[in-house]
Design a protein around this motif. Structure first.
Motif, short mmCIF file in Angstrom:
data_model
loop_
_atom_site.label_atom_id
_atom_site.label_comp_id
_atom_site.label_asym_id
_atom_site.label_seq_id
_atom_site.Cartn_x
_atom_site.Cartn_y
_atom_site.Cartn_z
N TYR A 150 14.67 36.93 -29.93
CA TYR A 150 13.46 37.38 -29.26
C TYR A 150 13.48 38.91 -29.07
N ARG A 172 11.80 24.44 -23.61
CA ARG A 172 10.73 25.43 -23.50
C ARG A 172 11.15 26.76 -24.11
N SER A 210 9.28 28.28 -27.43
CA SER A 210 8.62 29.60 -27.41
C SER A 210 9.09 30.45 -28.58
N LYS A 223 7.35 29.30 -31.84
CA LYS A 223 6.00 29.85 -32.03
C LYS A 223 6.06 31.28 -32.54
N THR A 246 1.66 39.88 -28.41
CA THR A 246 1.90 38.94 -27.31
C THR A 246 3.32 38.97 -26.79
N GLY A 282 4.23 41.20 -22.18
CA GLY A 282 3.17 40.83 -21.25
C GLY A 282 2.96 41.89 -20.17
N LYS A 288 2.04 34.94 -14.45
CA LYS A 288 0.79 34.78 -15.18
C LYS A 288 1.02 34.70 -16.68
N ASP A 289 2.06 35.37 -17.17
CA ASP A 289 2.31 35.43 -18.60
C ASP A 289 3.04 34.17 -19.08
N ALA A 290 3.42 34.19 -20.34
CA ALA A 290 4.10 33.05 -20.95
C ALA A 290 5.49 32.85 -20.35
N HIS A 291 6.08 31.71 -20.69
CA HIS A 291 7.37 31.33 -20.10
C HIS A 291 8.44 32.36 -20.40
N THR A 293 7.88 35.66 -18.37
CA THR A 293 8.20 35.49 -16.95
C THR A 293 9.71 35.42 -16.73
#
Length: 642
Positions: free
Chosen positions: A176, A219, A223, A226, A241, A244, A279-282, A285
């Protein structure tokens, strides 16, 4: 009766079933021990050594254990565990590949190898030269997870389960991070191979379904899936994306603290981060929580602000799904788990005793509000007391129990913190009871011991993965012109605040010196000054807390990112990749492994062919329906003719 002759082919001639299987086993063993004519170095891991080690009985492995230990020690030096992953003798890509190969050995040596791999993934610096080996680890760890047995309900995870779980998380975190800094451009072949392994992730839920850790890992990897799929198909959309709103503010806060900027700017970014956190993706956060963990380990005020926000005592302007609008009992279980892990890490590895104490039990403070109101946040022990008045999610309770056991195991051997271990166990007894508590206790203790063993392999003052990455990201020139340009007005506001503070200090000096005119003017201005509501952490922070909405407005506006950097991965790193791919030892090992796989495949084909021959013979006899005399009558003339 006419007879149809059916040709029956025997691969090994007409021999008995027992001799056929014996011959197949000898062929398989010969194919495994077959090596090339290339001479291997004494410190080189070969498939022959791995096969001999696994075939030898545990009681007869004394010499092989010594050799395996020597190989592991050489790999540790090559990985640079004691020097922070850098040095003249360090070759991390090769060390990672060799650790993956040596992990094929069964027994205690495998646990030691997994610990070394986990330690290396946690301490190694970020470099594009690691990418080929990193994808190899990712594919290998997925195969390891598939081979793990599903633990029974009454049995906790083994050390192998826990270490492979930690390796998977760290490995995919690194992928990532490489995606964030555009290092995966041109790596389509690596990405497509990894996507093939990530097609169906049900095996993760099957192996790790007993506890909430499995859902978090699922999860996490989903992620990454994706992102890797998007980088192959629509890379431009994916890059937009990865960063965030909350993480951009958190990264600015980290950079401000690291560079020693003034409190105005630093706290402003922290308020903006907390107002939109969740508020953002897993992945984003979770990345924010890791960044806050690195900061709060060394900064007590930041920790107290986050704890106050968790208790709902922080006057942040309410934003959709941000933690500023709700207290801890109203969070979802994933956010609650991340906050508990945040407190656990600081309680064990905080830089000072005050920081550790605050993470365990949040003290009542008055420095975070302009009205000097005494407020308190939530520490680990405060969350235990909260379970009696609020109903927390069962997964949050699991995380809290695990954190308390971690704390007890970590501090029981420290004579200066032995009382903390006793207090943690007392708090654990006050929590709601469950039938699986003994299994949970064993699992948490095994996790803590694995963590301690992994840390013992590293240097005491090492920089972990997240600290290295945040240093890199803070210095990286991100395309965030929209953020920096639109915050100029807020920065001008900070300068105005500093000017006003200086003026107020100079006025105070005049009053202290006895300037009555200045004192009277100040009293007149104060009487004419409209009443302002208290909504901040201090005189300087008050205006910033009132302008949190402005920060949020800037962050929510859709930025215009420029196109990705035109240079491809291959153009920048073709020389590095060619050295890795053309390395002779690596090619030789891969050749041996392919030969072994082909041999195993041929063994399976022979067994299938033997079964097919037996089935055809049975069908032939059944169709003819001949007895012994009739068969002899048919075969006798044929034998005479021959």
């Amino acid at each position: 009766m006419p007879i149809e002759k059916v040709r029956v082919q025997h691969k090994f001639g007409i021999i008995s079933h027992y001799h056929r299987h014996e011959l197949l086993e000898r062929m398989s063993a010969a194919s495994k021990t077959k090596t090339s004519n290339t001479k291997h170095q004494p410190s080189e891991i070969t498939h022959e050594f791995i096969s001999n080690y696994n075939r030898t009985h545990t009681l007869d492995r004394k010499k092989l254990d010594i050799q395996a230990t020597q190989l592991l020690e050489r790999i540790k030096r090559r990985a640079g565990l004691l020097v922070g992953g850098s040095g003249a003798n360090v070759n991390i890509p090769r060390a990672w590949v060799e650790l993956c190969l040596l992990a094929r050995c069964e027994g205690k040596i495998k646990i030691d190898v997994l610990k070394s791999l986990a330690a290396s993934l946690q301490t190694a610096t970020m470099s594009v030269t690691h990418i080929p080996s990193l994808f190899l680890i990712a594919e290998t760890v997925l195969d390891w997870i598939k081979q793990l047995p599903q633990p029974a309900i009454s049995i906790s995870w083994s050390q192998e389960h826990i270490l492979i779980y930690n390796i998977a998380k760290m490995c995919f975190w690194r992928i990532y991070f490489h995606a964030i800094v555009y290092n995966l451009q041109g790596c389509d072949s690596f990405l497509m191979d990894l996507n093939w392994h990530l097609e169906n992730l049900d095996f993760i839920r099957t192996v790790f379904s007993q506890y909430p850790d499995g859902e978090i890992l699922l999860r996490h990897i989903s992620s990454i899936k994706k992102i890797t799929v998007g980088l192959v198909n629509k890379p431009a959309e994916v890059y937009r994306t990865l960063m965030g709103e909350s993480f951009m503010c958190c990264l600015e806060f980290y950079q401000s603290i690291r560079l020693g900027h003034d409190l105005n700017k630093s706290v402003g970014y922290l308020l903006a981060c907390l107002s939109v956190l969740g508020k953002d993706a897993h992945m984003i956060t979770q990345l924010c929580w890791e960044c806050l963990t690195v900061i709060c380990k060394k900064n007590l005020l930041s920790l107290q602000i986050v704890q106050t926000a968790a208790a709902g005592n922080l006057p942040i302007e309410k934003q959709e799904e941000g933690i500023g609008m709700t207290a801890f009992p109203e969070w979802n279980w994933v956010m609650a788990t991340q906050y508990i892990e945040f407190l656990r890490e600081i309680a064990m590895f905080g830089a000072t005793s005050d920081i550790q104490k605050s993470a365990i039990t949040a003290a009542t403070v008055t420095a975070v509000r302009v009205d000097a109101k005494a407020v308190a946040g939530y520490g680990l022990f405060d969350l235990v007391d909260l379970t009696h008045s609020s109903t927390l999610h069962v997964n949050a309770l699991y995380a809290l129990k695990t954190a308390l056991i971690y704390l007890a195991v970590r501090t029981k051997s420290d004579p200066l913190r032995y009382a903390v271990a006793n207090a943690a166990r007392i708090k654990l007894q006050k929590m709601p009871k469950d039938a699986d508590d003994p299994v949970l206790l064993a699992l948490a203790e095994t996790k803590a011991l694995c963590s301690e063993d992994t840390r013992s392999l590293m240097n005491s003052d090492y920089k972990d993965l997240f600290q290295n990455v945040f240093d890199l990201l803070a210095d990286f020139n991100f395309p965030r012109d929209a953020l920096t340009n639109k915050l100029k007005s807020s920065h001008q506001l900070n300068k105005t605040i500093k000017t006003n503070v200086k003026k107020e200090i100079s006025t105070d000096d005049k009053i202290a010196k006895g300037d009555t005119a200045t004192k009277n003017d100040l009293i007149t201005k104060e009487t004419q000054k409209p009443e302002v509501k208290s909504s901040g952490y201090g005189r300087v922070v008050t205006v910033l807390s009132q302008t949190t909405g402005e920060y949020y407005k800037v962050m929510t506006e859709k930025p215009t990112y420029p196109a990705a950097r035109p240079e491809s991965y291959h153009s920048r790193n073709s020389k590095i990749l060619s050295e890795v791919i053309k390395d002779q030892w690596y090619k030789e090992l891969m050749e041996v492994f392919r030969a072994s796989e082909n041999a195993q495949k041929s063994v399976k084909e022979c067994e299938e062919l033997s079964q097919q021959e037996a089935t055809e013979a049975e069908l032939f006899v059944q169709e003819l329906d001949l007895n012994k005399d009739e068969v002899c009558a048919v075969l006798h003339p044929l034998m005479e003719k021959s």
